[in-house]
Motif scaffolding. Sequence first.
Motif, short mmCIF file in Angstrom:
data_model
loop_
_atom_site.label_atom_id
_atom_site.label_comp_id
_atom_site.label_asym_id
_atom_site.label_seq_id
_atom_site.Cartn_x
_atom_site.Cartn_y
_atom_site.Cartn_z
N LYS A 111 -18.77 4.34 -15.82
CA LYS A 111 -19.26 4.07 -14.47
C LYS A 111 -20.40 5.03 -14.13
O LYS A 111 -20.23 6.25 -14.19
N VAL A 112 -21.56 4.48 -13.78
CA VAL A 112 -22.72 5.30 -13.42
C VAL A 112 -22.42 6.01 -12.10
O VAL A 112 -21.94 5.39 -11.14
N THR A 113 -22.68 7.30 -12.07
CA THR A 113 -22.30 8.11 -10.91
C THR A 113 -23.45 8.36 -9.93
O THR A 113 -23.20 8.80 -8.81
N GLN A 114 -24.66 8.08 -10.34
CA GLN A 114 -25.81 8.30 -9.46
C GLN A 114 -26.21 6.97 -8.81
O GLN A 114 -26.54 6.02 -9.53
N PRO A 115 -26.18 6.88 -7.48
CA PRO A 115 -26.38 5.59 -6.80
C PRO A 115 -27.66 4.85 -7.19
O PRO A 115 -27.63 3.65 -7.45
N ALA A 116 -28.78 5.56 -7.27
CA ALA A 116 -30.05 4.90 -7.60
C ALA A 116 -30.01 4.34 -9.01
O ALA A 116 -30.41 3.19 -9.27
N GLY B 90 -23.52 8.76 -16.58
CA GLY B 90 -22.29 7.97 -16.59
C GLY B 90 -22.44 6.58 -17.18
O GLY B 90 -21.48 5.80 -17.15
N ILE B 91 -23.63 6.24 -17.70
CA ILE B 91 -23.75 4.97 -18.40
C ILE B 91 -22.71 4.90 -19.51
O ILE B 91 -22.08 3.88 -19.75
N SER B 92 -22.51 6.03 -20.17
CA SER B 92 -21.39 6.16 -21.08
C SER B 92 -20.74 7.52 -20.85
O SER B 92 -21.30 8.37 -20.14
N ALA B 93 -19.58 7.71 -21.42
CA ALA B 93 -18.87 8.97 -21.25
C ALA B 93 -18.03 9.27 -22.49
O ALA B 93 -17.57 8.36 -23.18
#
Length: 235
Positions: A150-155, A224-227
């Motif tokens: 899950k991507v964590t940066q809104p933009a 957060g594209i990957s982790a």
Amino acid sequence: MNDAMSMGVHRLWKDEFVSLLKPGSTRVGKVTRCIDVAGGTGDIALRILDYAREKKADRDLVVDLVDINPEMLKEGQKRFRKTMYHGTPQVAFHVGNAQELGQERFPDSTYDIYTIAFGIRNCTDIPAVLREAHRVLKPGGVFACLEFSKVTQPALASMYESYSFSVIPLLGTIMAGDRASYQYLVESIRRFPSQEDFSRMISDAGFEVGEPEDGGAWRNLWGGISAIHTGVKVA
């Protein structure tokens, strides 16, 4: 498909994944046993072997490479034929189900490192995969998972969402004539648990994990594209 979802960056993520684990031993005669699950193409297994050889002069480390798809394993075998590891006891290929590896072929407390990269989200019973990982690892052994997250940066999240649902299926149509599979890929990533939830699942399987934050129980890559998630079997 990983190329499409990561714009080719998954190769760098895999390098970081293996480097984080530091596989291998500098002790002569010490055999590090690794199992790479859902790893049919050999991407991770080859990186593990290369890291141990190049960084630790370790030619004793062994990797059991497991995949449910025999055709994927054939691709990995073809790849390994071009390497120095072909025909050596350092790598073995097995058709197997991550959710039920089987105690006879994969006994309890066998491995020092368990890896699964971009595969666990395709499993129908993730807790079963984690329980099997815990079972086959030795006490002190490390579970490590690299997965889209899950991507964590809104933009960035907004941009990636648009790219995923608009561009990826189109690329699937153009490059492979298979829009449906690429659409499934996008949707499977959306359904996969958040970093915190997945970390909790790893803990519930019996692993010791770090603090529930980036840099603790997991390490975000590219926002957060990957982790990378890790856990240690303590008993």
